[in-house]
Design an enzyme around this catalytic site. Structure first.
Site, PDB file in Angstrom:
ATOM      1  N   ASN A 148      -9.894  -1.363  -2.563  1.00  0.00           N
ATOM      2  CA  ASN A 148      -8.487  -1.110  -2.243  1.00  0.00           C
ATOM      3  C   ASN A 148      -7.622  -1.632  -3.390  1.00  0.00           C
ATOM      4  OD1 ASN A 148      -5.872  -1.213  -1.259  1.00  0.00           O
ATOM      5  ND2 ASN A 148      -6.428  -2.052   0.734  1.00  0.00           N
ATOM      6  N   HIS A 170      -4.057   6.707   1.081  1.00  0.00           N
ATOM      7  CA  HIS A 170      -4.266   5.375   0.517  1.00  0.00           C
ATOM      8  C   HIS A 170      -5.706   4.948   0.792  1.00  0.00           C
ATOM      9  CE1 HIS A 170      -4.072   1.216  -0.348  1.00  0.00           C
ATOM     10  NE2 HIS A 170      -4.111   0.841   0.920  1.00  0.00           N
ATOM     11  N   CYS A 208       0.811  -1.230   0.000  1.00  0.00           N
ATOM     12  CA  CYS A 208       0.000   0.000   0.000  1.00  0.00           C
ATOM     13  C   CYS A 208       0.840   1.275   0.000  1.00  0.00           C
ATOM     14  CB  CYS A 208      -0.930   0.010   1.204  1.00  0.00           C
ATOM     15  SG  CYS A 208      -1.936  -1.460   1.253  1.00  0.00           S
TER      16      CYS A 208
END
Ligand code: UT7
Length: 336
Positions: free
Chosen positions: A291, A261, A115
Protein backbone atom coordinates in the site's frame (compact mmCIF):
# COMPACT_ATOMS: atom_id res chain seq x y z
CA UNK A 1 -15.29 24.98 -21.89
CA UNK A 2 -12.00 24.14 -20.24
CA UNK A 3 -11.37 20.47 -19.46
CA UNK A 4 -8.53 19.02 -17.40
CA UNK A 5 -6.36 16.76 -19.53
CA UNK A 6 -3.68 14.33 -18.39
CA UNK A 7 -0.58 15.17 -20.43
CA UNK A 8 1.94 12.82 -18.84
CA UNK A 9 2.35 10.37 -15.98
CA UNK A 10 5.36 8.97 -14.15
CA UNK A 11 6.20 6.67 -11.26
CA UNK A 12 9.17 5.89 -9.14
CA UNK A 13 9.59 2.84 -6.95
CA UNK A 14 12.80 2.40 -4.96
CA UNK A 15 14.90 -0.55 -6.13
CA UNK A 16 15.08 -2.32 -2.76
CA UNK A 17 12.60 -5.21 -2.74
CA UNK A 18 11.42 -6.38 0.68
CA UNK A 19 9.64 -9.73 0.51
CA UNK A 20 7.18 -11.21 2.99
CA UNK A 21 9.91 -13.65 4.02
CA UNK A 22 12.14 -10.65 4.84
CA UNK A 23 9.44 -9.44 7.28
CA UNK A 24 9.89 -12.53 9.44
CA UNK A 25 13.32 -11.28 10.59
CA UNK A 26 11.63 -8.42 12.48
CA UNK A 27 8.29 -9.85 13.61
CA UNK A 28 6.16 -12.89 14.15
CA UNK A 29 4.47 -13.18 10.75
CA UNK A 30 4.58 -15.39 7.67
CA UNK A 31 4.45 -15.18 3.90
CA UNK A 32 1.19 -17.19 3.97
CA UNK A 33 -0.53 -14.84 6.45
CA UNK A 34 0.43 -11.70 4.54
CA UNK A 35 -0.45 -13.06 1.12
CA UNK A 36 -3.74 -14.64 2.18
CA UNK A 37 -4.98 -11.58 4.11
CA UNK A 38 -3.68 -8.83 1.83
CA UNK A 39 -2.47 -10.24 -1.52
CA UNK A 40 0.92 -8.61 -0.95
CA UNK A 41 4.01 -10.61 -1.94
CA UNK A 42 6.62 -7.87 -1.72
CA UNK A 43 6.98 -4.12 -1.42
CA UNK A 44 9.65 -1.52 -2.21
CA UNK A 45 11.51 0.35 0.51
CA UNK A 46 14.05 3.17 0.23
CA UNK A 47 17.72 2.16 0.69
CA UNK A 48 18.82 1.32 4.22
CA UNK A 49 21.50 4.01 4.10
CA UNK A 50 20.98 7.72 3.40
CA UNK A 51 18.16 10.18 3.94
CA UNK A 52 15.51 9.81 1.26
CA UNK A 53 12.22 11.66 1.73
CA UNK A 54 8.86 11.78 -0.02
CA UNK A 55 10.02 14.74 -2.14
CA UNK A 56 13.02 12.72 -3.42
CA UNK A 57 10.81 9.90 -4.69
CA UNK A 58 8.34 12.52 -5.95
CA UNK A 59 11.12 14.26 -7.87
CA UNK A 60 11.98 11.10 -9.81
CA UNK A 61 8.33 10.45 -10.71
CA UNK A 62 7.86 14.13 -11.63
CA UNK A 63 10.83 14.17 -14.02
CA UNK A 64 9.27 11.29 -15.96
CA UNK A 65 5.79 12.85 -16.02
CA UNK A 66 7.19 16.23 -17.12
CA UNK A 67 9.26 14.61 -19.89
CA UNK A 68 6.21 12.69 -21.16
CA UNK A 69 4.17 15.91 -21.17
CA UNK A 70 7.00 17.67 -22.98
CA UNK A 71 7.11 20.29 -20.22
CA UNK A 72 9.89 21.88 -18.23
CA UNK A 73 9.34 22.69 -14.52
CA UNK A 74 9.05 26.39 -15.53
CA UNK A 75 5.84 25.55 -17.41
CA UNK A 76 4.06 24.73 -14.13
CA UNK A 77 1.54 27.09 -12.53
CA UNK A 78 1.04 24.94 -9.44
CA UNK A 79 2.35 21.85 -7.64
CA UNK A 80 -0.03 19.73 -5.57
CA UNK A 81 1.79 17.29 -3.30
CA UNK A 82 -0.17 14.57 -1.50
CA UNK A 83 1.55 12.63 1.28
CA UNK A 84 1.03 11.35 4.81
CA UNK A 85 4.78 10.90 5.20
CA UNK A 86 6.25 14.35 4.53
CA UNK A 87 10.05 14.73 4.46
CA UNK A 88 9.85 16.93 7.58
CA UNK A 89 6.94 18.16 9.73
CA UNK A 90 6.90 21.53 8.02
CA UNK A 91 7.23 23.10 5.51
CA UNK A 92 5.41 20.73 3.20
CA UNK A 93 7.06 18.37 0.75
CA UNK A 94 5.60 20.42 -2.13
CA UNK A 95 7.98 23.27 -1.24
CA UNK A 96 10.92 20.87 -1.06
CA UNK A 97 10.01 19.37 -4.43
CA UNK A 98 9.56 22.83 -5.93
CA UNK A 99 13.12 23.69 -4.92
CA UNK A 100 14.49 20.37 -6.22
CA UNK A 101 12.82 21.13 -9.57
CA UNK A 102 14.87 24.35 -9.63
CA UNK A 103 11.82 26.61 -9.28
CA UNK A 104 11.90 29.91 -7.42
CA UNK A 105 8.30 31.08 -7.04
CA UNK A 106 5.84 28.47 -8.38
CA UNK A 107 3.10 27.88 -5.77
CA UNK A 108 3.16 24.52 -3.98
CA UNK A 109 0.25 23.05 -2.04
CA UNK A 110 0.49 20.05 0.28
CA UNK A 111 -2.62 18.00 0.96
CA UNK A 112 -3.10 15.48 3.77
CA UNK A 113 -5.73 13.15 2.38
CA UNK A 114 -3.83 9.88 2.75
CA UNK A 115 -5.23 7.12 0.52
CA UNK A 116 -7.57 9.54 -1.25
CA UNK A 117 -4.81 12.11 -1.90
CA UNK A 118 -4.96 11.50 -5.64
CA UNK A 119 -8.76 11.88 -5.76
CA UNK A 120 -8.76 15.09 -3.73
CA UNK A 121 -5.71 16.37 -5.63
CA UNK A 122 -7.35 15.76 -9.02
CA UNK A 123 -10.50 17.58 -7.96
CA UNK A 124 -8.51 20.53 -6.62
CA UNK A 125 -6.53 20.65 -9.88
CA UNK A 126 -9.75 20.50 -11.91
CA UNK A 127 -11.20 23.41 -9.89
CA UNK A 128 -8.03 25.49 -10.30
CA UNK A 129 -8.08 24.88 -14.04
CA UNK A 130 -11.80 25.61 -14.48
CA UNK A 131 -11.55 28.79 -12.40
CA UNK A 132 -8.58 30.02 -14.42
CA UNK A 133 -6.27 30.18 -11.39
CA UNK A 134 -3.81 27.72 -12.99
CA UNK A 135 -3.53 25.95 -16.31
CA UNK A 136 -0.58 23.57 -15.94
CA UNK A 137 -0.47 21.60 -12.73
CA UNK A 138 1.83 18.87 -11.44
CA UNK A 139 0.16 16.44 -9.04
CA UNK A 140 2.51 14.24 -7.01
CA UNK A 141 1.54 11.48 -4.59
CA UNK A 142 4.55 10.15 -2.70
CA UNK A 143 5.21 8.15 0.44
CA UNK A 144 8.16 6.94 2.44
CA UNK A 145 6.48 4.61 4.90
CA UNK A 146 9.38 2.29 5.64
CA UNK A 147 11.09 4.61 8.12
CA UNK A 148 7.82 5.29 9.98
CA UNK A 149 6.45 1.83 10.73
CA UNK A 150 7.20 -0.37 13.71
CA UNK A 151 9.38 -3.29 12.64
CA UNK A 152 8.27 -5.51 15.51
CA UNK A 153 5.40 -7.91 16.25
CA UNK A 154 3.44 -5.13 18.01
CA UNK A 155 3.10 -3.22 14.72
CA UNK A 156 2.86 -6.15 12.33
CA UNK A 157 -0.71 -5.55 11.12
CA UNK A 158 0.33 -2.14 9.75
CA UNK A 159 3.98 -2.78 8.92
CA UNK A 160 3.44 -5.62 6.49
CA UNK A 161 1.04 -3.64 4.29
CA UNK A 162 2.88 -0.39 3.55
CA UNK A 163 5.42 0.31 0.82
CA UNK A 164 7.35 3.31 -0.48
CA UNK A 165 6.78 4.89 -3.89
CA UNK A 166 5.69 7.91 -5.88
CA UNK A 167 3.40 8.71 -8.80
CA UNK A 168 3.11 11.99 -10.71
CA UNK A 169 0.65 13.40 -13.23
CA UNK A 170 0.88 16.51 -15.44
CA UNK A 171 -2.53 18.14 -15.86
CA UNK A 172 -3.47 20.85 -18.35
CA UNK A 173 -6.56 22.92 -19.05
CA UNK A 174 -7.70 22.59 -22.67
CA UNK A 175 -10.63 24.32 -24.41
CA UNK A 176 -12.75 21.60 -25.99
CA UNK A 177 -16.41 20.67 -26.45
CA UNK A 178 -15.58 16.98 -26.25
CA UNK A 179 -16.91 15.13 -23.21
CA UNK A 180 -13.45 14.55 -21.67
CA UNK A 181 -11.60 15.28 -18.44
CA UNK A 182 -13.30 14.78 -15.07
CA UNK A 183 -16.78 13.46 -15.93
CA UNK A 184 -17.89 13.03 -12.31
CA UNK A 185 -16.41 12.98 -8.84
CA UNK A 186 -17.60 12.50 -5.30
CA UNK A 187 -15.43 13.00 -2.21
CA UNK A 188 -16.20 12.47 1.46
CA UNK A 189 -14.67 12.50 4.91
CA UNK A 190 -15.87 11.30 8.31
CA UNK A 191 -13.58 12.41 11.10
CA UNK A 192 -15.49 10.25 13.61
CA UNK A 193 -13.21 7.46 12.39
CA UNK A 194 -9.96 9.43 12.67
CA UNK A 195 -8.65 7.09 15.37
CA UNK A 196 -9.32 3.98 13.28
CA UNK A 197 -6.11 4.72 11.40
CA UNK A 198 -3.74 7.30 12.78
CA UNK A 199 -0.24 8.18 13.77
CA UNK A 200 -0.62 10.20 16.94
CA UNK A 201 2.71 11.49 18.25
CA UNK A 202 4.44 13.90 18.25
CA UNK A 203 1.32 16.07 18.19
CA UNK A 204 0.30 19.65 18.96
CA UNK A 205 -2.56 18.41 21.15
CA UNK A 206 -0.06 16.63 23.39
CA UNK A 207 1.86 18.75 25.87
CA UNK A 208 4.71 18.00 25.74
CA UNK A 209 4.45 16.82 22.18
CA UNK A 210 6.82 13.91 22.65
CA UNK A 211 8.02 12.01 25.69
CA UNK A 212 10.09 8.86 26.19
CA UNK A 213 6.90 7.25 27.50
CA UNK A 214 5.07 7.93 24.23
CA UNK A 215 7.93 6.33 22.35
CA UNK A 216 7.91 3.27 24.64
CA UNK A 217 4.11 2.96 24.35
CA UNK A 218 4.40 2.96 20.55
CA UNK A 219 2.34 6.13 20.08
CA UNK A 220 4.91 7.24 17.49
CA UNK A 221 3.86 4.42 15.14
CA UNK A 222 0.68 4.17 13.04
CA UNK A 223 -2.23 2.34 14.66
CA UNK A 224 -5.04 0.79 12.69
CA UNK A 225 -8.36 -0.87 13.42
CA UNK A 226 -7.95 -2.94 10.26
CA UNK A 227 -11.28 -4.76 10.53
CA UNK A 228 -13.23 -1.52 10.78
CA UNK A 229 -11.40 0.10 7.86
CA UNK A 230 -11.90 -3.08 5.85
CA UNK A 231 -15.65 -3.08 6.53
CA UNK A 232 -15.99 0.61 5.65
CA UNK A 233 -14.07 0.06 2.41
CA UNK A 234 -16.12 -2.87 1.16
CA UNK A 235 -19.41 -1.06 1.75
CA UNK A 236 -18.55 2.52 0.82
CA UNK A 237 -16.46 1.91 -2.31
CA UNK A 238 -19.26 0.22 -4.28
CA UNK A 239 -21.75 2.86 -3.05
CA UNK A 240 -19.65 5.81 -4.13
CA UNK A 241 -18.86 4.16 -7.45
CA UNK A 242 -22.58 3.88 -8.18
CA UNK A 243 -22.92 7.54 -7.23
CA UNK A 244 -20.29 8.75 -9.71
CA UNK A 245 -21.55 6.44 -12.45
CA UNK A 246 -25.01 7.94 -11.93
CA UNK A 247 -23.64 11.50 -11.99
CA UNK A 248 -21.78 10.80 -15.25
CA UNK A 249 -24.77 8.98 -16.78
CA UNK A 250 -22.64 5.86 -17.33
CA UNK A 251 -22.78 2.22 -16.34
CA UNK A 252 -19.85 0.11 -15.18
CA UNK A 253 -19.75 -1.40 -18.67
CA UNK A 254 -18.73 2.03 -20.05
CA UNK A 255 -15.55 2.05 -17.96
CA UNK A 256 -12.39 0.87 -19.74
CA UNK A 257 -10.41 0.42 -16.54
CA UNK A 258 -11.13 0.64 -12.82
CA UNK A 259 -8.14 1.79 -10.78
CA UNK A 260 -8.90 1.31 -7.09
CA UNK A 261 -6.59 2.39 -4.29
CA UNK A 262 -4.28 -0.49 -3.37
CA UNK A 263 -4.93 -1.13 0.33
CA UNK A 264 -5.76 -4.82 0.32
CA UNK A 265 -6.36 -7.19 -2.60
CA UNK A 266 -9.34 -8.69 -0.73
CA UNK A 267 -11.00 -5.27 -0.54
CA UNK A 268 -10.53 -4.82 -4.28
CA UNK A 269 -11.80 -8.33 -5.06
CA UNK A 270 -14.94 -7.70 -3.01
CA UNK A 271 -15.38 -4.33 -4.76
CA UNK A 272 -14.93 -6.00 -8.17
CA UNK A 273 -17.48 -8.67 -7.35
CA UNK A 274 -20.13 -6.33 -6.01
CA UNK A 275 -19.95 -4.20 -9.16
CA UNK A 276 -19.57 -7.11 -11.58
CA UNK A 277 -16.31 -5.80 -13.05
CA UNK A 278 -14.48 -8.17 -15.43
CA UNK A 279 -10.93 -9.26 -14.57
CA UNK A 280 -9.49 -7.30 -17.51
CA UNK A 281 -11.25 -4.10 -16.42
CA UNK A 282 -9.65 -3.68 -12.99
CA UNK A 283 -5.98 -3.15 -12.20
CA UNK A 284 -4.14 -4.26 -9.07
CA UNK A 285 -0.44 -4.02 -8.31
CA UNK A 286 -0.51 -4.32 -4.51
CA UNK A 287 1.15 -7.72 -4.93
CA UNK A 288 4.41 -5.96 -5.94
CA UNK A 289 4.27 -2.67 -4.06
CA UNK A 290 2.06 -3.02 -0.98
CA UNK A 291 0.00 0.00 0.00
CA UNK A 292 1.72 3.19 -1.19
CA UNK A 293 -1.17 5.40 0.01
CA UNK A 294 -1.27 8.72 -1.92
CA UNK A 295 1.00 7.21 -4.59
CA UNK A 296 -1.00 4.05 -5.26
CA UNK A 297 -3.53 5.28 -7.85
CA UNK A 298 -1.09 7.42 -9.88
CA UNK A 299 1.45 4.55 -9.92
CA UNK A 300 -1.28 2.19 -11.16
CA UNK A 301 -2.39 4.74 -13.77
CA UNK A 302 1.16 5.07 -15.08
CA UNK A 303 1.49 1.28 -15.36
CA UNK A 304 -1.84 0.91 -17.13
CA UNK A 305 -0.83 3.53 -19.71
CA UNK A 306 2.63 2.03 -20.16
CA UNK A 307 1.22 -1.47 -20.62
CA UNK A 308 -1.36 -0.11 -23.09
CA UNK A 309 -4.21 -1.66 -21.09
CA UNK A 310 -6.53 1.22 -22.02
CA UNK A 311 -7.45 2.61 -25.46
CA UNK A 312 -5.09 5.34 -26.70
CA UNK A 313 -7.98 7.71 -27.34
CA UNK A 314 -10.92 8.62 -25.11
CA UNK A 315 -10.25 5.91 -22.52
CA UNK A 316 -12.67 6.18 -19.61
CA UNK A 317 -11.19 5.26 -16.24
CA UNK A 318 -12.64 5.13 -12.75
CA UNK A 319 -10.61 5.86 -9.63
CA UNK A 320 -11.86 4.95 -6.13
CA UNK A 321 -10.38 4.75 -2.68
CA UNK A 322 -10.92 4.87 1.08
CA UNK A 323 -8.39 5.46 3.80
CA UNK A 324 -7.36 7.33 6.94
CA UNK A 325 -9.57 10.20 7.99
CA UNK A 326 -11.64 8.34 7.08
CA UNK A 327 -11.80 9.86 3.65
CA UNK A 328 -13.25 8.19 0.59
CA UNK A 329 -14.13 9.08 -2.94
CA UNK A 330 -14.41 8.14 -6.58
CA UNK A 331 -13.85 9.89 -9.90
CA UNK A 332 -14.53 9.11 -13.54
CA UNK A 333 -12.00 10.54 -15.94
CA UNK A 334 -11.97 10.41 -19.74
CA UNK A 335 -8.77 10.96 -21.71
CA UNK A 336 -8.69 13.28 -24.71
O1 UT7 B 1 -4.93 2.28 2.92
C1 UT7 B 1 -5.31 2.50 4.23
C2 UT7 B 1 -6.53 1.79 4.56
N1 UT7 B 1 -6.22 0.55 5.18
C3 UT7 B 1 -6.87 -0.55 4.87
O2 UT7 B 1 -7.69 -0.53 3.98
C4 UT7 B 1 -6.61 -1.79 5.68
C5 UT7 B 1 -7.87 -2.59 5.86
N2 UT7 B 1 -7.68 -3.74 6.70
C6 UT7 B 1 -6.95 -4.80 6.34
O3 UT7 B 1 -6.36 -4.82 5.28
C7 UT7 B 1 -6.92 -6.00 7.25
O4 UT7 B 1 -7.75 -5.75 8.36
C8 UT7 B 1 -5.50 -6.39 7.75
C9 UT7 B 1 -4.70 -6.99 6.61
C10 UT7 B 1 -4.77 -5.19 8.31
C11 UT7 B 1 -5.61 -7.44 8.86
O5 UT7 B 1 -6.31 -8.58 8.37
P1 UT7 B 1 -7.53 -9.20 9.19
O6 UT7 B 1 -7.97 -10.37 8.43
O7 UT7 B 1 -8.53 -8.10 9.42
O8 UT7 B 1 -6.83 -9.64 10.53
P2 UT7 B 1 -7.16 -9.18 12.02
O9 UT7 B 1 -6.71 -7.79 12.26
O10 UT7 B 1 -8.55 -9.55 12.34
O11 UT7 B 1 -6.18 -10.14 12.83
C12 UT7 B 1 -6.33 -11.57 12.80
C13 UT7 B 1 -5.15 -12.17 13.55
C14 UT7 B 1 -4.89 -11.51 14.90
O12 UT7 B 1 -4.48 -12.53 15.80
P3 UT7 B 1 -5.54 -13.16 16.84
O13 UT7 B 1 -6.03 -12.03 17.69
O14 UT7 B 1 -6.61 -13.77 16.00
O15 UT7 B 1 -4.69 -14.15 17.57
C15 UT7 B 1 -3.72 -10.60 14.62
O16 UT7 B 1 -2.92 -10.38 15.76
O17 UT7 B 1 -3.94 -11.99 12.79
C16 UT7 B 1 -2.95 -11.40 13.61
N3 UT7 B 1 -2.07 -10.59 12.77
C17 UT7 B 1 -1.00 -11.10 12.13
N4 UT7 B 1 -0.50 -12.35 12.08
C18 UT7 B 1 0.60 -12.54 11.32
C19 UT7 B 1 -2.16 -9.27 12.49
N5 UT7 B 1 -1.16 -8.92 11.65
C20 UT7 B 1 -0.43 -10.03 11.42
C21 UT7 B 1 0.71 -10.30 10.65
N6 UT7 B 1 1.18 -11.56 10.63
N7 UT7 B 1 1.34 -9.34 9.91
Amino acid sequence: MKKMIIRGTGRYLPERIVTNADMTQWMDTSDEWIEQRTGIKERRWIPEEGNVGASDLGLEASKIALARAGWTPEDLDLIIFATLSPDINFPGSGCLLQSKLGLKSTPALDIRQQCTGFLYGMQIADAYIKSGYANRILFVGSEVHSTGIEKATRGRDVTVIFGDGAGAVCLEGVETDENVGVLAASLHAQGDYAESLMLEAPASRLNPRLTHEMIEDGRVWPKMDGRNIFKLAITRLPEITQTVLGKAGLTIGDIDMVLPHQANLRINQSFQKSLGIGDDKIYNNIQKYGNTTAASIPIALDEVIEKKLIPEKNATVLFAGLGAGVTWGAMIYRFL
